[in-house]
Design a protein around this motif. Structure first.
Motif, PDB file in Angstrom:
ATOM      1  N   SER B 274       0.833  -1.208   0.000  1.00  0.00           N
ATOM      2  CA  SER B 274       0.000   0.000   0.000  1.00  0.00           C
ATOM      3  C   SER B 274       0.867   1.258   0.000  1.00  0.00           C
ATOM      4  O   SER B 274       0.510   2.278  -0.580  1.00  0.00           O
ATOM      5  CB  SER B 274      -0.940  -0.008   1.205  1.00  0.00           C
ATOM      6  OG  SER B 274      -0.200  -0.178   2.384  1.00  0.00           O
ATOM      7  N   VAL B 275       2.021   1.181   0.681  1.00  0.00           N
ATOM      8  CA  VAL B 275       2.934   2.336   0.698  1.00  0.00           C
ATOM      9  C   VAL B 275       3.332   2.668  -0.731  1.00  0.00           C
ATOM     10  O   VAL B 275       3.239   3.814  -1.186  1.00  0.00           O
ATOM     11  CB  VAL B 275       4.183   2.039   1.560  1.00  0.00           C
ATOM     12  CG1 VAL B 275       5.242   3.112   1.362  1.00  0.00           C
ATOM     13  CG2 VAL B 275       3.802   1.934   3.038  1.00  0.00           C
ATOM     14  N   GLU B 276       3.727   1.629  -1.459  1.00  0.00           N
ATOM     15  CA  GLU B 276       4.169   1.840  -2.836  1.00  0.00           C
ATOM     16  C   GLU B 276       3.047   2.394  -3.715  1.00  0.00           C
ATOM     17  O   GLU B 276       3.259   3.267  -4.552  1.00  0.00           O
ATOM     18  CB  GLU B 276       4.694   0.525  -3.409  1.00  0.00           C
ATOM     19  CG  GLU B 276       5.939   0.747  -4.223  1.00  0.00           C
ATOM     20  CD  GLU B 276       6.719  -0.528  -4.461  1.00  0.00           C
ATOM     21  OE1 GLU B 276       6.427  -1.168  -5.470  1.00  0.00           O
ATOM     22  OE2 GLU B 276       7.605  -0.864  -3.641  1.00  0.00           O
ATOM     23  N   LYS B 277       1.849   1.883  -3.471  1.00  0.00           N
ATOM     24  CA  LYS B 277       0.691   2.314  -4.264  1.00  0.00           C
ATOM     25  C   LYS B 277       0.478   3.827  -4.151  1.00  0.00           C
ATOM     26  O   LYS B 277       0.337   4.530  -5.150  1.00  0.00           O
ATOM     27  CB  LYS B 277      -0.547   1.561  -3.772  1.00  0.00           C
ATOM     28  CG  LYS B 277      -1.838   1.942  -4.482  1.00  0.00           C
ATOM     29  CD  LYS B 277      -3.037   1.210  -3.885  1.00  0.00           C
ATOM     30  CE  LYS B 277      -4.271   2.076  -4.018  1.00  0.00           C
ATOM     31  NZ  LYS B 277      -5.201   1.906  -2.908  1.00  0.00           N
ATOM     32  N   TYR B 278       0.496   4.334  -2.932  1.00  0.00           N
ATOM     33  CA  TYR B 278       0.224   5.772  -2.744  1.00  0.00           C
ATOM     34  C   TYR B 278       1.388   6.642  -3.199  1.00  0.00           C
ATOM     35  O   TYR B 278       1.185   7.751  -3.676  1.00  0.00           O
ATOM     36  CB  TYR B 278      -0.171   6.064  -1.291  1.00  0.00           C
ATOM     37  CG  TYR B 278      -1.532   5.488  -0.980  1.00  0.00           C
ATOM     38  CD1 TYR B 278      -2.681   6.105  -1.491  1.00  0.00           C
ATOM     39  CD2 TYR B 278      -1.671   4.312  -0.246  1.00  0.00           C
ATOM     40  CE1 TYR B 278      -3.933   5.549  -1.237  1.00  0.00           C
ATOM     41  CE2 TYR B 278      -2.909   3.765   0.006  1.00  0.00           C
ATOM     42  CZ  TYR B 278      -4.054   4.375  -0.490  1.00  0.00           C
ATOM     43  OH  TYR B 278      -5.272   3.844  -0.263  1.00  0.00           O
ATOM     44  N   VAL B 279       2.626   6.117  -3.053  1.00  0.00           N
ATOM     45  CA  VAL B 279       3.778   6.873  -3.551  1.00  0.00           C
ATOM     46  C   VAL B 279       3.676   6.988  -5.073  1.00  0.00           C
ATOM     47  O   VAL B 279       3.909   8.062  -5.645  1.00  0.00           O
ATOM     48  CB  VAL B 279       5.110   6.224  -3.113  1.00  0.00           C
ATOM     49  CG1 VAL B 279       6.298   6.882  -3.813  1.00  0.00           C
ATOM     50  CG2 VAL B 279       5.274   6.330  -1.596  1.00  0.00           C
ATOM     51  N   ASN B 280       3.255   5.896  -5.733  1.00  0.00           N
ATOM     52  CA  ASN B 280       3.082   5.950  -7.196  1.00  0.00           C
ATOM     53  C   ASN B 280       1.984   6.933  -7.587  1.00  0.00           C
ATOM     54  O   ASN B 280       2.118   7.633  -8.594  1.00  0.00           O
ATOM     55  CB  ASN B 280       2.787   4.555  -7.750  1.00  0.00           C
ATOM     56  CG  ASN B 280       4.074   3.740  -7.869  1.00  0.00           C
ATOM     57  OD1 ASN B 280       5.125   4.286  -8.191  1.00  0.00           O
ATOM     58  ND2 ASN B 280       3.989   2.438  -7.575  1.00  0.00           N
ATOM     59  N   SER B 401      11.257   8.518  -3.477  1.00  0.00           N
ATOM     60  CA  SER B 401      11.147   7.163  -2.920  1.00  0.00           C
ATOM     61  C   SER B 401      10.068   7.202  -1.843  1.00  0.00           C
ATOM     62  O   SER B 401       9.587   8.277  -1.500  1.00  0.00           O
ATOM     63  CB  SER B 401      12.487   6.750  -2.296  1.00  0.00           C
ATOM     64  OG  SER B 401      12.713   7.474  -1.112  1.00  0.00           O
ATOM     65  N   PRO B 402       9.650   6.043  -1.299  1.00  0.00           N
ATOM     66  CA  PRO B 402       8.812   6.100  -0.107  1.00  0.00           C
ATOM     67  C   PRO B 402       9.642   6.674   1.041  1.00  0.00           C
ATOM     68  O   PRO B 402      10.864   6.522   1.057  1.00  0.00           O
ATOM     69  CB  PRO B 402       8.466   4.637   0.175  1.00  0.00           C
ATOM     70  CG  PRO B 402       8.795   3.886  -1.070  1.00  0.00           C
ATOM     71  CD  PRO B 402       9.888   4.646  -1.743  1.00  0.00           C
ATOM     72  N   SER B 403       8.976   7.334   2.009  1.00  0.00           N
ATOM     73  CA  SER B 403       9.720   7.829   3.177  1.00  0.00           C
ATOM     74  C   SER B 403      10.126   6.669   4.068  1.00  0.00           C
ATOM     75  O   SER B 403      11.263   6.565   4.508  1.00  0.00           O
ATOM     76  CB  SER B 403       8.865   8.812   3.985  1.00  0.00           C
ATOM     77  OG  SER B 403       8.566   9.954   3.215  1.00  0.00           O
ATOM     78  N   VAL B 404       9.142   5.808   4.353  1.00  0.00           N
ATOM     79  CA  VAL B 404       9.372   4.646   5.214  1.00  0.00           C
ATOM     80  C   VAL B 404       8.725   3.459   4.502  1.00  0.00           C
ATOM     81  O   VAL B 404       7.672   3.617   3.876  1.00  0.00           O
ATOM     82  CB  VAL B 404       8.711   4.848   6.604  1.00  0.00           C
ATOM     83  CG1 VAL B 404       9.135   3.758   7.568  1.00  0.00           C
ATOM     84  CG2 VAL B 404       9.041   6.218   7.177  1.00  0.00           C
ATOM     85  N   PRO B 451      -1.681   7.032   7.391  1.00  0.00           N
ATOM     86  CA  PRO B 451      -1.059   7.876   6.362  1.00  0.00           C
ATOM     87  C   PRO B 451       0.180   7.245   5.728  1.00  0.00           C
ATOM     88  O   PRO B 451       0.856   6.429   6.333  1.00  0.00           O
ATOM     89  CB  PRO B 451      -0.669   9.129   7.143  1.00  0.00           C
ATOM     90  CG  PRO B 451      -0.454   8.653   8.537  1.00  0.00           C
ATOM     91  CD  PRO B 451      -1.391   7.504   8.754  1.00  0.00           C
ATOM     92  N   VAL B 452       0.442   7.682   4.495  1.00  0.00           N
ATOM     93  CA  VAL B 452       1.639   7.259   3.762  1.00  0.00           C
ATOM     94  C   VAL B 452       2.405   8.522   3.354  1.00  0.00           C
ATOM     95  O   VAL B 452       1.799   9.516   2.944  1.00  0.00           O
ATOM     96  CB  VAL B 452       1.263   6.460   2.499  1.00  0.00           C
ATOM     97  CG1 VAL B 452       2.491   6.141   1.653  1.00  0.00           C
ATOM     98  CG2 VAL B 452       0.540   5.164   2.886  1.00  0.00           C
ATOM     99  N   GLY B 453       3.728   8.465   3.475  1.00  0.00           N
ATOM    100  CA  GLY B 453       4.560   9.608   3.093  1.00  0.00           C
ATOM    101  C   GLY B 453       5.473   9.284   1.930  1.00  0.00           C
ATOM    102  O   GLY B 453       5.930   8.146   1.770  1.00  0.00           O
ATOM    103  N   MET B 454       5.696  10.305   1.106  1.00  0.00           N
ATOM    104  CA  MET B 454       6.600  10.162  -0.036  1.00  0.00           C
ATOM    105  C   MET B 454       7.814  11.049   0.225  1.00  0.00           C
ATOM    106  O   MET B 454       7.673  12.181   0.696  1.00  0.00           O
ATOM    107  CB  MET B 454       5.883  10.614  -1.309  1.00  0.00           C
ATOM    108  CG  MET B 454       6.762  10.598  -2.543  1.00  0.00           C
ATOM    109  SD  MET B 454       5.792  11.044  -4.021  1.00  0.00           S
ATOM    110  CE  MET B 454       5.784  12.825  -3.895  1.00  0.00           C
TER     111      MET B 454
END
Lengths: 471, 475
Positions: B274-280, B401-404, B451-454
């Protein structure tokens, strides 16, 4: 590893204070209030969040020293943290230098001409001072005074080239002359300390370190004691251990403080609170412009150019102010006369009054006038001495003074003969004694004439006249 | 009400600053009971400042027109010294320590009219990725109290999200301690170029790595605080002699034509899907705005960053923490034995396990015999990492990149992590920190209300470009 050949091998690590106005990494004054912990700030107290800011003046002082000791100077200034826990340390690390010292591969010549290698010269900060209110061993507690914390120091490490305690003392003496010439060290108030590594042939050169010897006279005493101790131990079939000892100057002995199994590990890292500073050619040239001619160069010049005795040259050159005065005076009067008077009379009167030349008000003009009169026999040596003593109190124009006080030598022969006749008439016993063969009796009569002329006659001349008269 | 609107109202005397400050102090107390964002609430200082501002406004003092943070609440990570206010850096060994001076960033905030409301919670001395290594309570995620805020600036990021009044946080990053919690707390976290903001008055973790930075609810807030604190400081030798940029202006510029490198090694293996999905999705947003993307390989920083970071950071930290020995300030124990025994007793009782772990690790890495293999080698690799980034920035304006790699984890999950797994959380973040590069964590979406961070990383001194890109995600 060097192959040692001498009976005694000594290397020194010398710490000396630089006489800057402010500390090495903060703006606190290095001198002033002696009230404990009054010359401090968050940086020299090592408070969390404080940061060091380098005092450039201290770097310039250290660079002068590197130049004076003929060191190779590093193109970059890098500080490291030397970590160890001790109550006098504000941060439990000392900001020092490690891999890249400011100077390396230098040399300093002893009085004998022997060259002593300088391994490295580096800068570091002084720790605080520990105060033992009831003496080192008896105190139940220790107080810490951070006034000294952060003062700028240089450490000078020699090669193990010194072959006797006497050479070690001379090295310290030569070093102090250099320090005072380049004006980075306060000869009267500054602190100079040394750690000495010493070994003797009989033990197969097992190294013993003596820590914290203060002052250059103590160094010789401590080392002489230690050489004797080591040689006696061997004679008594005991072993010399690799260890660290301390010098008790009151008792005149060294004592063991710890056996050394391994080298201490200070875990050095670069201090990244400080940036690496380029030591540029431009900067070095600027400093070079202000470098004085050094004592050993002056000695050579005095002997070669002015043809004075090496012994006189060394003594005069050991004091920069005296040496600079000598050069000016020797241009105008006979250098040998100048050497004799500066080295003997001027130094005697200065020492008696505990004054430096710069504090005395005597300048080269006074000495040129004075020695000019002596050279032309216008005044006698005795009068010359009196004038120097007066000059120390308050300077004046020498030529005018001599005229005003009527101090010119009595050169009128008939006047002098008159005084001599008087003296002979007044001292019949002395004349008789002399005739009986007591040579000393003559001096008495001469002295009497000198008194009558208030020193304005030359003893040799008076001597000749009296001899002629009583024959 | 956002920060610029608030400042305008204060200037026009439409809000009573003293009453407002009293109200938010009360609010902070309430939040703190539940979430543990503050180690200390500096109500005394805050109210004193509020009264001073009130006086300026009453006297129609001209200076209020230039104060960019007039009346705005600013909290500071506990490691940032505030004069007279307990500053512990999250450690019991500094319990009771009240600094004699303000950090330069605090001085700057105060001179801009910002009101210092308190010291925020963190991992002890910044040692951690989840803010669980604290003596004074763990900050809880504003989205789920069972989960972590990230670390080590967990308190700063948590309060930045949770505060329902105009407020900006001062955080600090050594190896990712701004971006990671910003990502977990859904806020903008800007870590500046090393040396951009003064470190004077910052309680040291790793001197060659530490950076004070801004964490804001909006991109504008982060830009505004960064603008206020940037610039040269003669008290910090490592502070850069570059004038502060007008970040709030720069961020308004369009991103069309900016070139962004997608770090190949940061996607795929190891990331939560999911992290990757939102960063994309974030990348797509920027594409829509006209930014151009291309893939780039940064093999060296990803492969060696973590090892290099832990060698250098712990070596430096182990010397920085030596000064805490119960002699001059902070915790004390019963005085007995030799100084060595006493220091040992104080440090044993008042430093946490993670602090001890890092001291031991760092001391080992710089011991003679190991020093060349660890500390010196790491310093060399650091140079190589910087060079690799510098090469990339010849072509790109920013890297992404993703933050974490994960979503905010539960405390129960964190307990099971080994120290190494713990350190792995910062895999994306340590390398920009080692290289002293500015980086911005931008909120890009939510997975199941988490939340997701980029992460956007820029070249040295290019904070402005990052804020330009970040403002695309402005709320």
């Amino acid at each position: 590893m060097k192959k040692f050949t001498s009976d005694i091998v000594i290397g020194l690590e010398i710490h000396t204070e630089l006489n800057t106005n402010t500390k090495l990494f903060c703006g606190c004054p290095t001198k002033g209030s002696e009230e404990p912990n009054t010359r401090t700030c968050v940086t020299c107290l090592g408070m969390p969040g404080s940061k060091p800011v380098l005092n450039k003046k201290a770097v310039e002082f250290a660079l002068k020293l590197c130049m004076a000791l003929n060191c190779e100077i590093s193109p970059e200034l890098v500080f490291s943290r030397k970590s160890y826990f001790y109550p006098d340390m504000a941060k439990n690390y000392q900001i020092s230098q490690y891999e890249i010292p400011l100077g390396k591969k230098g040399k300093l010549r002893l009085g004998s001409g022997k060259e002593i290698g300088i391994t490295r010269v580096h800068m570091e900060e002084d720790p605080a001072s520990l105060v033992h209110p009831a003496g080192m061993k008896e105190s139940a507690y220790v107080l810490v005074d951070y006034n000294r914390s952060g003062n700028p120091l240089v450490e000078i490490v020699t090669e193990p080239d010194l072959a006797s305690p006497d050479e070690a003392r001379d090295f310290m003496k030569q070093l102090i002359i250099v320090l005072s010439y380049i004006e980075i060290f306060d000869v009267n108030e500054g602190i100079i300390k040394a750690d000495a590594n010493i070994s003797v042939k009989e033990s197969g050169y097992t190294r013993v370190e003596i820590k914290n010897i203060t002052g250059f006279k103590e160094i010789e005493l401590a080392l002489m004691h230690e050489v004797n101790r080591q040689q006696n131990e061997i004679k008594n079939n005991k072993q010399i251990h690799q260890e660290t000892r301390a010098w008790d100057s009151e008792k005149g002995v060294t004592f063991s403080i710890r056996k050394k199994e391994t080298e201490e590990d200070y875990g050095y890292i670069i201090d990244t609170d400080l940036v690496i500073i380029d030591i540029t050619e431009k900067w070095l040239n600027e400093i070079k412009k202000h470098m004085p001619e050094l004592a050993q160069d002056k000695v050579r010049k005095f002997v070669e150019k002015y043809r004075i005795k090496r012994d006189d040259a060394e003594i005069i050159a050991s004091d920069r102010q005296l040496a600079e005065m000598f050069e000016k005076v020797a241009e105008k009067v006979d250098p040998n006369l100048a050497a004799k008077w500066l080295r003997r009379e001027l130094v005697r009167v200065l020492n008696y009054n505990k004054k430096e030349i710069s504090e005395s008000g005597i300048n080269e003009r006074h000495m040129i006038d004075l020695l000019g009169l002596i050279e032309k026999k216008k005044i006698t040596d005795a009068v010359g001495q009196q004038i120097i003593e007066k000059l120390i109190e308050k300077p004046f124009d020498v030529n005018e003074y001599v005229k005003k006080e009527k101090l010119e030598a009595v050169s009128d022969f008939s006047e002098l003969e008159k005084y001599c006749k008087e003296a002979i008439a007044e001292n019949p016993k002395a004349v008789e004694d002399y005739k009986k063969g007591e040579a000393k009796a003559l001096n008495f009569i001469v002295g009497s004439v000198m008194k009558k002329t208030k020193g304005k006659a030359t003893p040799k001349e008076v001597n000749d006249i009296i001899l002629r008269l009583i024959k | 009400m956002n920060v610029p609107e608030f400042v305008e109202k204060i200037r026009k005397n439409e809000i009573n600053i003293v009453e407002h400050t009293e109200k938010i102090i009360e609010e902070c107390r309430k939040i703190n009971k539940e979430y543990n964002y503050f180690n200390t609430i500096s109500d005394g200082l805050a109210l004193k400042q509020a009264h001073e501002i009130k006086k300026l406004i009453k006297n129609k003092d001209k200076s209020i027109q230039n104060k960019r943070l007039l009346g705005v609440a600013v909290s500071a990570k506990d490691s940032i010294c505030v004069k007279g206010v307990e500053s512990t850096a999250g450690s019991r060994i500094l319990k009771g320590y009240r600094p004699l001076f303000n950090a330069t960033v605090i001085e700057k905030v105060i001179s801009e009219g910002g009101i210092i409301i308190g010291k925020t919670s963190q991992d002890e001395f910044g040692f951690g990725s989840f803010s669980v290594f604290s003596w004074f309570g763990t900050p809880k995620n504003p989205f789920d109290k069972e989960r972590s805020c990230g670390g080590s600036s967990g308190g700063p990021a948590g309060i930045a999200k949770k505060a329902n009044f105009p407020h900006i946080s001062l955080g600090e990053s050594t190896g990712g301690s701004i971006a990671a919690p910003a990502s977990f707390c859904d806020v903008f976290g800007l870590t500046p170029t090393y040396g951009r903001n003064s470190r004077y008055g910052l309680i040291d973790y790793g001197n060659s790595l530490d950076k004070v930075g801004a964490i804001g609810k909006s991109c504008y807030d982060a830009a505004l605080l960064q603008e206020a604190i940037a610039g040269h400081d003669p008290n910090d030798s490592t502070s850069l002699n570059a004038p502060a940029d007008d970040y709030t202006e720069i961020m308004e510029k369009p991103v069309k034509g900016m070139k962004i490198g997608i770090i190949k090694e940061a996607f795929g293996k190891g990331n939560d899907k999911s992290v990757e999905k939102y960063v994309n999705e974030g990348i797509d947003r920027l594409k829509e705005e006209g930014a151009e993307f291309e893939e780039i390989s940064l093999d060296l920083p990803i492969k060696y960053g973590l090892a290099t970071y832990y060698m250098i950071a712990t070596s430096e930290a182990s010397t920085n923490l030596a000064k805490y020995c119960g002699m001059r300030y902070g915790a004390v124990e019963k005085l007995e034995g030799s100084f060595n025994e006493y220091f040992t007793k104080v440090r044993s009782a008042n430093l946490g396990d993670e602090a001890k772990r890092r001291i031991i690790m760092g001391t080992f890495a710089r011991m003679s015999g190991f020093r060349d293999a660890y500390y010196i080698k790491a310093m060399k690799v650091r140079t190589l990492i910087i060079n690799e980034y510098k090469k990339a920035f010849r072509k790109f304006d920013a890297l992404v990149s993703p933050s974490v790699p994960i979503l905010p984890p539960k405390f129960s999950e964190i307990e099971k992590l080994t120290p190494l797994q713990n350190y792995m959380m910062d895999i994306m973040l340590v390398s920009p920190n080692i290289a002293g590069l500015p980086h911005l964590s931008v909120p890009v979406g939510y997975e199941k209300n988490l939340p997701v961070g980029m992460l956007l990383t820029g070249d040295h001194l290019q904070e402005g470009k990052l804020l330009q890109l970040g403002s695309v995600f402005e709320r």
